[in-house]
Design a protein around this motif. Structure first.
Motif, mmCIF file in Angstrom:
data_model
loop_
_atom_site.group_PDB
_atom_site.id
_atom_site.type_symbol
_atom_site.label_atom_id
_atom_site.label_comp_id
_atom_site.label_asym_id
_atom_site.label_seq_id
_atom_site.Cartn_x
_atom_site.Cartn_y
_atom_site.Cartn_z
ATOM 1 N N ASN A 1 -14.818 -10.407 1.213
ATOM 2 C CA ASN A 1 -14.199 -9.235 1.869
ATOM 3 C C ASN A 1 -14.634 -7.877 1.315
ATOM 4 N N THR A 2 -15.711 -7.852 0.544
ATOM 5 C CA THR A 2 -16.244 -6.574 0.068
ATOM 6 C C THR A 2 -17.080 -5.943 1.179
ATOM 7 N N PHE A 3 -17.853 -6.808 1.845
ATOM 8 C CA PHE A 3 -18.747 -6.393 2.928
ATOM 9 C C PHE A 3 -18.482 -7.315 4.124
ATOM 10 N N PRO A 4 -18.827 -6.855 5.358
ATOM 11 C CA PRO A 4 -18.590 -7.699 6.545
ATOM 12 C C PRO A 4 -19.227 -9.092 6.439
ATOM 13 N N VAL A 5 -20.386 -9.190 5.811
ATOM 14 C CA VAL A 5 -21.105 -10.464 5.758
ATOM 15 C C VAL A 5 -20.395 -11.522 4.886
ATOM 16 N N ILE A 6 -19.499 -11.096 4.032
ATOM 17 C CA ILE A 6 -18.761 -12.061 3.190
ATOM 18 C C ILE A 6 -17.255 -12.030 3.494
ATOM 19 N N GLN A 7 -16.948 -11.810 4.777
ATOM 20 C CA GLN A 7 -15.546 -11.835 5.229
ATOM 21 C C GLN A 7 -15.016 -13.255 5.100
ATOM 22 N N GLN A 8 -13.851 -13.404 4.538
ATOM 23 C CA GLN A 8 -13.294 -14.750 4.327
ATOM 24 C C GLN A 8 -11.771 -14.672 4.242
ATOM 25 N N ASP A 9 -11.094 -15.759 4.611
ATOM 26 C CA ASP A 9 -9.639 -15.782 4.547
ATOM 27 C C ASP A 9 -9.185 -16.547 3.297
#
Ligand code: NI
Ligand code: MN
Length: 236
Positions: A200-208
């Motif tokens: 969740n730092t950058f869009p490419v590593i978005q995670q729940d």
């Protein structure tokens, strides 16, 4: 009669792979604060006696030079990366994988990570040795910061050798392991508590993180502390 003094270690997530671990010493890991949209603190607001850097990528080296100079902190990293810091005027401790350094009862063991590593120096890309993780032993608590990595079966050996109770591990995917791989890593290491990072730092590593917490806690005896940047966990 013997008295046992239980000292709590406080683990604060400052966003991305950056943690501040406070006990008898103040240990800062991968201080990527300036330029980090999720950073919970500014580099000038952090105090540290030790700074650990897992590898040369910008999102891990971050403000290490700045904070090391201001706090006169001991910077610990792999030998090749220590040469980069030496050029910046930071006298760092350049150790290597398998080694342990000890300061008044607080120890740092360098362990492998499966990732890549170079460092940018004034627009030039130079080699920075291998990426690593660290096992920190302080006040009777052992904490394993995996660095950027995929899950690998030697994590079992790291668990056997150092018995970490707290594991800080990436779940963001793309640059590192994602939720499924991180779950497998916990299966191998079996810590008491896990703190997810590098998401969740950058869009490419978005995670729940809640999805990760549900998966892990339904299958393993591991508590997942999904902290928000700036939040802390006290252990034990
Ligand atoms: Ni990296
Ligand atoms: Mn990274």
């Amino acid at each position: 009669m013997k008295f046992e003094v239980v000292i709590m270690v406080e683990i604060t997530w400052l966003g991305h792979a950056c943690f501040l671990i406070t006990g008898s010493k103040k240990v800062l890991i991968d201080p990527f604060l300036s330029g980090n949209p999720t950073a919970a603190r500014k580099p000038e607001e952090v105090e540290a006696e030790f700074i650990l850097v897992t590898h040369g990528h910008g999102d891990h080296v971050g403000d290490a030079e700045l904070i090391a100079k201001r706090c006169n902190a001991k910077l610990i990293c792999i030998y090749e990366l220590s040469r980069y810091f030496a050029k910046k005027g930071v006298e760092s401790i350049g150790m290597n994988i398998g080694g342990t350094v000890n300061f008044e009862g607080v120890s740092f063991t360098m362990v492998p990570a499966v990732h890549s590593a170079d460092v940018e120096d004034g627009g030039e890309i130079i080699s920075a040795g291998n990426p690593v993780g660290f096992v920190i032993s302080m006040d009777g608590v052992k904490i394993y910061h995996t660095g950027d990595t995929f899950v690998f079966s030697d994590m079992q050996l790291i668990a056997k050798l150092y018995k970490p109770e707290v594991m800080l591990l990436p779940i963001g995917g793309f640059y590192t392991m994602g939720i499924e791989e991180a779950y497998r890593a916990l299966q191998l290491v079996k810590p008491k508590v896990a703190v997810p990072m590098h998401y969740n730092t950058f869009p490419v590593i978005q995670q729940d993180p809640e999805k990760f917490k549900k998966l892990v806690e339904s299958k393993l005896k591991v508590r997942v502390a999904a902290l928000k940047p700036g939040e802390s966990l006290k252990y034990p």
